[in-house]
Enzyme design. Structure first.
Site, PDB file in Angstrom:
ATOM      1  CE  LYS A  51      15.374 -13.233 -13.169  1.00 21.88           C
ATOM      2  NZ  LYS A  51      15.555 -13.965 -14.424  1.00 21.88           N
ATOM      3  NE  ARG A  74       5.030   1.905  -2.034  1.00 19.01           N
ATOM      4  CZ  ARG A  74       5.482   0.973  -1.202  1.00 19.01           C
ATOM      5  NH1 ARG A  74       4.659   0.105  -0.670  1.00 19.01           N
ATOM      6  NH2 ARG A  74       6.750   0.918  -0.894  1.00 19.01           N
ATOM      7  CD1 TRP A 114      -2.718  -4.783  -4.801  1.00 21.95           C
ATOM      8  CD2 TRP A 114      -1.711  -5.892  -3.152  1.00 21.95           C
ATOM      9  NE1 TRP A 114      -2.529  -6.070  -5.217  1.00 21.95           N
ATOM     10  CE2 TRP A 114      -1.915  -6.770  -4.220  1.00 21.95           C
ATOM     11  CE3 TRP A 114      -1.103  -6.365  -2.006  1.00 21.95           C
ATOM     12  CZ2 TRP A 114      -1.525  -8.089  -4.185  1.00 21.95           C
ATOM     13  CZ3 TRP A 114      -0.716  -7.683  -1.961  1.00 21.95           C
ATOM     14  CH2 TRP A 114      -0.922  -8.533  -3.042  1.00 21.95           C
ATOM     15  CD  GLU A 141      18.963 -12.600 -16.295  1.00 22.47           C
ATOM     16  OE1 GLU A 141      18.840 -12.189 -17.445  1.00 22.47           O
ATOM     17  OE2 GLU A 141      18.036 -13.146 -15.669  1.00 22.47           O
ATOM     18  CD  GLU A 158      14.167 -17.176 -13.287  1.00 23.23           C
ATOM     19  OE1 GLU A 158      14.596 -17.725 -14.322  1.00 23.23           O
ATOM     20  OE2 GLU A 158      13.935 -15.954 -13.212  1.00 23.23           O
ATOM     21  CG  ASN A 171       2.626  -0.741   3.162  1.00 26.44           C
ATOM     22  OD1 ASN A 171       2.079  -1.761   2.737  1.00 26.44           O
ATOM     23  ND2 ASN A 171       3.798  -0.320   2.713  1.00 26.44           N
ATOM     24  N   GLY A 172       1.259  -3.120   5.219  1.00 26.81           N
ATOM     25  CA  GLY A 172       1.901  -4.328   5.739  1.00 26.81           C
ATOM     26  C   GLY A 172       0.879  -5.330   6.221  1.00 26.81           C
ATOM     27  CB  CYS A 224      -0.887   0.015   1.226  1.00 29.88           C
ATOM     28  SG  CYS A 224      -1.784  -1.523   1.458  1.00 29.88           S
ATOM     29  CE  LYS A 271      11.601  -7.339 -20.054  1.00 31.30           C
ATOM     30  NZ  LYS A 271      11.911  -8.290 -18.956  1.00 31.30           N
ATOM     31  CG  HIS A 295      24.556 -38.950 -10.618  1.00 34.25           C
ATOM     32  ND1 HIS A 295      24.835 -40.286 -10.539  1.00 34.25           N
ATOM     33  CD2 HIS A 295      23.367 -38.776  -9.990  1.00 34.25           C
ATOM     34  CE1 HIS A 295      23.852 -40.911  -9.914  1.00 34.25           C
ATOM     35  NE2 HIS A 295      22.946 -40.005  -9.567  1.00 34.25           N
TER      36      HIS A 295
HETATM   37  C1  F6R Z   1      16.016 -13.816 -18.008  1.00 30.75           C
HETATM   38  C2  F6R Z   1      15.225 -13.369 -19.139  1.00 30.75           C
HETATM   39  C3  F6R Z   1      15.286 -14.145 -20.393  1.00 30.75           C
HETATM   40  C4  F6R Z   1      13.890 -14.248 -21.015  1.00 30.75           C
HETATM   41  C5  F6R Z   1      13.986 -14.924 -22.380  1.00 30.75           C
HETATM   42  C6  F6R Z   1      12.625 -15.157 -22.996  1.00 30.75           C
HETATM   43  O1  F6R Z   1      15.837 -13.012 -16.903  1.00 30.75           O
HETATM   44  O2  F6R Z   1      14.548 -12.376 -19.059  1.00 30.75           O
HETATM   45  O3  F6R Z   1      15.835 -15.408 -20.175  1.00 30.75           O
HETATM   46  O4  F6R Z   1      13.077 -14.982 -20.164  1.00 30.75           O
HETATM   47  O5  F6R Z   1      14.756 -14.116 -23.237  1.00 30.75           O
HETATM   48  O6  F6R Z   1      11.968 -13.961 -23.176  1.00 30.75           O
HETATM   49  P1  F6R Z   1      10.413 -13.928 -23.446  1.00 30.75           P
HETATM   50  O7  F6R Z   1       9.742 -14.424 -22.213  1.00 30.75           O
HETATM   51  O8  F6R Z   1      10.102 -12.490 -23.740  1.00 30.75           O
HETATM   52  O9  F6R Z   1      10.159 -14.820 -24.607  1.00 30.75           O
END
Ligand code: F6R
Length: 628
Positions: A505, A27, A74, A508, A501, A98-99, A2, A623, A524
Site C-alpha cells: 500500500k 453508511r 448499520w 503504490e 500488504e 453513530n458509533g 451510521c 484497477k 538474515h
Molecule cells: C493493490 C492492488 C493490486 C491487485 C492485483 C490483483 O492494491 O489492488 O495488487 O490486488 O492487481 O487484482 P485482482 O484482485 O482484481 O485480481
C-alpha cells in the site's frame, strides 16, 4: 457507520431529513428512522431495512413542527430490527447516535438498578436514559448533555432533542464526524457534508469533545466544560463527483471506511446464526452456481459443498498483488485448522512453472476484478488438468467467476480506488469461513471452536469500526513517516502477509520504498538496512508469537530504526519501545489481520495525501490488469 441528519428551519423537516439520509444510505441500511416535532411532541417513525421502508410509512404524513432528527443504521449492538432502529426515545428525550459506547454494559447495569426500562438492545438508548435522568433534576437539555459526556467511553456522534425545549438540537461528538450547516434561517446538522450542501455551503466542522447548541437562527459551540469555542465557518465547494465519493476526498478513503460493512456482507450469506456455525451458500459444485440464493435448497447445496470439500487433499491458492496476500492469510488459516497442505502462488509464476497438481487438488483463485489476466490464465491451465477450481471474486459474472467450477463472492460492493482495500478484508473473512468449512468436511472441527470462531467473526465489524474511529492517530504517524527514506514492514505468522500488504500500500500510494518481511528473517539480511532514516512498522499483536516478534522489534530499535508498532490493547512494554504505538482492540489471532490492515491502509493513505499524490489513481497502475 451510521448516517445522521438533523434539521431546524422552515422547510419540511421530513423531506430534508429523508433526502439527507438518502445520500448517507451507503453508511448503513439495516434500518432507518426519524423523530419530528408534531404539536408538543416528537413523533418517532422507524422501519427495519432500507430507507424506502421508512418512507413508505411516512410519505403521506405531515408534521406540524420545524425540528427533526433522523438516522440510517448499520448495526453494531443489537440486531437490525425496528426496536433497535434510531431515534431512541426515553420519555421527553430523543437521540440519534453513530458509533459505539464501549462502557455500555456498565452503564446499563447502573441504569437498570435505578429502575430504567430498556426498549432496545442498543448501546445508544442508554444515552437517552442518561440525559433524561439528568433532566429530572431540573437541568435543561444542554446542561444534561454536559453531565452525560464524561460518562461515555467510546466513539460517538450524537444529536439530542427534548420536548422540554423543542426548538433546539444539541450535537456532540468524539470520533465519528459531525457538521453543522448554517443556512438562511435554517440549520442542517449531519454526519456527512453531502446531506448539508443542497441547503447551504457554510459549514462548521465539529471537533472531538465539542458541543454545538443549535437553534434555527443561531449556533453556539462549546468544549465539554461548557467554555465557548470560537469557530469560523468554512465555505465548501461541491460537485457531483464529491457526492459519489460520499463526502470523502477519495474513493479509497470511502472504501477503507466501508470495510466493516464489507466484512459483514461477505459472511452474512454463509452463517447459520441460530447454531453459530458456517454453512456456505451457493458455492455451486454440482448445481447451477448462479441460482438465486433465496430459492436455493440450502441444506442440499451445503451437503454438496461439504462432500466436494471432503475429497480435497491439497489446495493451491493463486492470485496477484493484494489478492495474493489475502491468499497467504488463507494458507495459515486452512493449514492450521485442517492440516490440508496449502500452496500459495502469484499467478504470473504459477502459470509458467509447470506446477505438479496431484489428484484431489482444489485450486482457489482470488481476484477482486475477476479479470486479472495471469490469474485467469492460471485458472484455465489448472482446469485442463482436471482439478476442481473455486473462485473468490468481487465482480459477479466476471471471467474468473464464470469459469471456475465453484464460487464465493466477496460482496464488498463496487471498489473504485485502484488500491484494493475492502475486497481484501472481505476475502480474509471468506478464508476464515472456508477454513472452517474444510474443517467440517474433514471432521476435524469441534463445535465449540466453530461457535467461538463465528462469534468472533460476527464481532469483527464492530471492532473494525473502533479502529477506524482512531484515524487521527494514524494521520499523526503518517506525518512523521513521510520524512523517512525507507520502510520495513514486519510480522510473523498470519501477520506476515499483512506486513506485505502494508508495504504494498505504501509503495503504490506514496511511491516510497517499502519492504514486507517475515520478522524472523530480519537478521538474515535486512537488519543491515536499519539506521535512523529507516522506519520499521511492526505487527506485534498479543498472539502466541508475541515475545518472538517483540525481540525482533528490540533488534530493530537497537539499530536506531524509528518504530511504529501495531499491537493489541494496552501494551506499555510495546509502547515504550515505539515512536508510535497504534493500539487495536484485543481479538483472537484469526481476527487480528482484519484489524491490523486498517492502520496500514490509513498510514499509506495519509502519507500519500500529504505528499499530494492522487490516491485513487496512483501513477502507472490500473484497477483491472487484463494484460500480462
Ligand atoms: C493493490 C492492488 C493490486 C491487485 C492485483 C490483483 O492494491 O489492488 O495488487 O490486488 O492487481 O487484482 P485482482 O484482485 O482484481 O485480481
Amino acid at each position: 457507520m451510521c448516517g445522521i441528519v438533523g434539521y431546524l428551519g422552515e422547510k419540511d423537516p421530513k423531506e430534508v431529513i429523508y433526502k439527507g439520509l438518502k445520500t448517507l444510505e451507503y453508511r448503513g441500511y439495516d434500518s432507518a428512522g426519524m423523530a419530528i416535532l408534531d404539536g408538543e411532541h416528537f413523533r418517532r417513525v422507524r422501519a427495519q431495512g432500507k430507507l424506502n421502508n421508512l418512507w413508505a410509512k411516512i410519505e403521506k404524513d405531515s408534521f406540524s413542527g420545524s425540528v427533526g432528527i433522523g438516522h440510517t443504521r448499520w448495526a453494531t449492538h443489537g440486531i437490525p430490527n425496528e426496536a433497535n432502529a434510531h431515534p431512541h426515545a426515553v420519555e421527553t428525550v430523543t437521540i440519534v447516535h453513530n458509533g459505539i459506547i464501549e462502557n455500555y454494559q456498565e452503564l446499563k447495569a447502573e441504569l437498570a438498578k435505578t429502575g430504567s426500562k430498556f426498549s432496545s438492545d442498543t448501546d445508544s438508548e442508554l444515552v437517552a436514559h442518561l440525559i433524561y435522568n439528568q433532566m429530572q433534576s431540573g437541568q435543561g437539555l444542554l446542561e444534561a448533555v454536559f453531565e452525560v459526556i464524561p460518562r461515555l467511553i467510546g466513539a460517538y456522534s450524537i444529536l439530542a432533542v427534548s420536548e422540554d425545549s423543542p426548538d433546539e438540537v444539541v450535537a456532540f461528538k468524539n470520533g465519528p464526524p459531525l457538521l453543522v450547516g448554517m443556512g438562511e434561517n435554517e440549520m442542517v446538522v449531519a454526519s456527512d457534508i453531502q446531506a448539508i450542501v443542497p441547503y447551504t455551503q457554510t459549514v462548521f466542522y465539529l471537533e472531538d469533545n465539542e458541543v454545538a447548541h443549535i437553534k434555527q437562527d443561531s449556533v453556539k459551540f462549546m468544549d465539554t466544560a461548557g467554555v465557548a469555542v470560537k469557530k469560523v465557518p468554512e465555505e465548501v465547494e461541491w460537485n457531483q463527483e464529491q457526492v459519489e465519493k460520499g463526502g470523502y476526498p477519495y474513493f479509497m478513503l470511502k472504501e477503507i471506511y466501508e470495510q466493516p460493512r464489507a466484512v459483514a456482507q461477505a459472511i452474512e450469506p454463509h452463517i447459520d446464526l441460530k447454531n453459530k456455525s458456517v454453512r456456505l451458500a451457493g458455492v455451486g459444485f454440482g448445481i447451477d452456481k448462479y441460482e438465486d440464493l433465496s430459492k436455493l435448497d440450502r441444506d442440499a447445496d451445503w451437503q454438496k459443498t461439504l462432500s466436494a470439500f471432503s475429497q480435497v487433499e491439497r489446495i493451491f491458492i493463486v492470485a496477484c498483488g493484494t489478492s495474493y496476500y489475502a491468499g497467504m492469510v488463507g494458507e495459515y488459516l486452512i493449514e492450521r485448522i485442517t492440516g490440508i497442505p496449502v500452496e500459495v502462488d502469484v499467478a504470473s509464476e504459477f502459470r509458467y512453472r509447470h506446477p505438479v497438481i496431484p489428484k484431489n487438488s482444489l485450486m482457489i483463485v482470488v481476484s477482486q476484478s475477476g479479470e486479472t489476466a495471469d490469474t485467469l490464465a492460471a485458472l484455465r491451465n489448472v482446469k485442463k488438468s482436471g482439478a476442481m477450481t473455486l473462485s473468490i471474486c468481487n465482480v459477479s459474472r466476471s471471467s474468473i467467476d464464470r469459469e471456475a467450477d465453484g464460487h464465493l463472492y466477496m460482496n464488498a460492493g463496487v471498489e473504485v480506488g485502484v488500491a484494493s482495500t475492502k475486497a481484501f478484508v472481505s476475502t480474509l473473512a471468506l478464508f476464515n469461513l472456508l477454513a472452517l468449512s474444510f474443517g467440517k468436511a474433514k471432521g476435524c472441527l469441534e463445535t465449540a471452536t466453530e461457535q467461538q470462531w463465528i462469534e468472533d467473526l460476527l464481532g469483527a465489524p464492530a471492532q473494525m469500526e473502533k479502529v477506524l474511529a482512531y484515524d487521527k492517530y494514524f494521520d499523526e504517524a503518517g506525518n512523521d513517516l513521510k520524512e523517512y527514506k525507507g520502510f520495513l514492514y514486519m510480522g510473523r505468522g498470519v501477520n506476515y502477509p499483512i506486513a506485505l500488504e502494508g508495504a504494498l500500500k505504501l509503495k503504490e500510494l506514496a511511491y516510497m520504498h517499502a519492504e514486507g518481511y517475515a520478522a524472523g528473517e530480519m537478521k538474515h539480511g535486512p537488519l543491515a538496512l536499519i539506521d535512523n532514516k529507516m522506519a520499521v512498522v511492526m505487527m506485534c499483536p498479543q498472539d502466541e508469537l508475541y515475545e518472538k516478534t517483540f525481540s525482533n522489534l528490540e533488534e530493530a530499535r537497537a539499530r536506531g530504526g524509528m518504530v511504529i508498532s501495531i499491537g493489541s490493547g494496552v501494551d506499555e512494554k510495546l509502547k515504550n519501545m515505539s515512536e508510535h504505538y497504534l493500539s487495536l482492540p484485543e481479538s483472537r489471532w484469526y481476527v487480528n489481520p482484519l484489524l491490523e490492515v486498517i492502520p496500514l491502509q490509513l498510514l499509506a493513505y495519509h502519507v500519500a495525501h500529504r505528499l499530494g499524490h492522487d490516491v485513487d489513481q496512483p501513477r502507472n497502475l490500473a484497477k483491472s490488469v487484463t494484460v500480462e
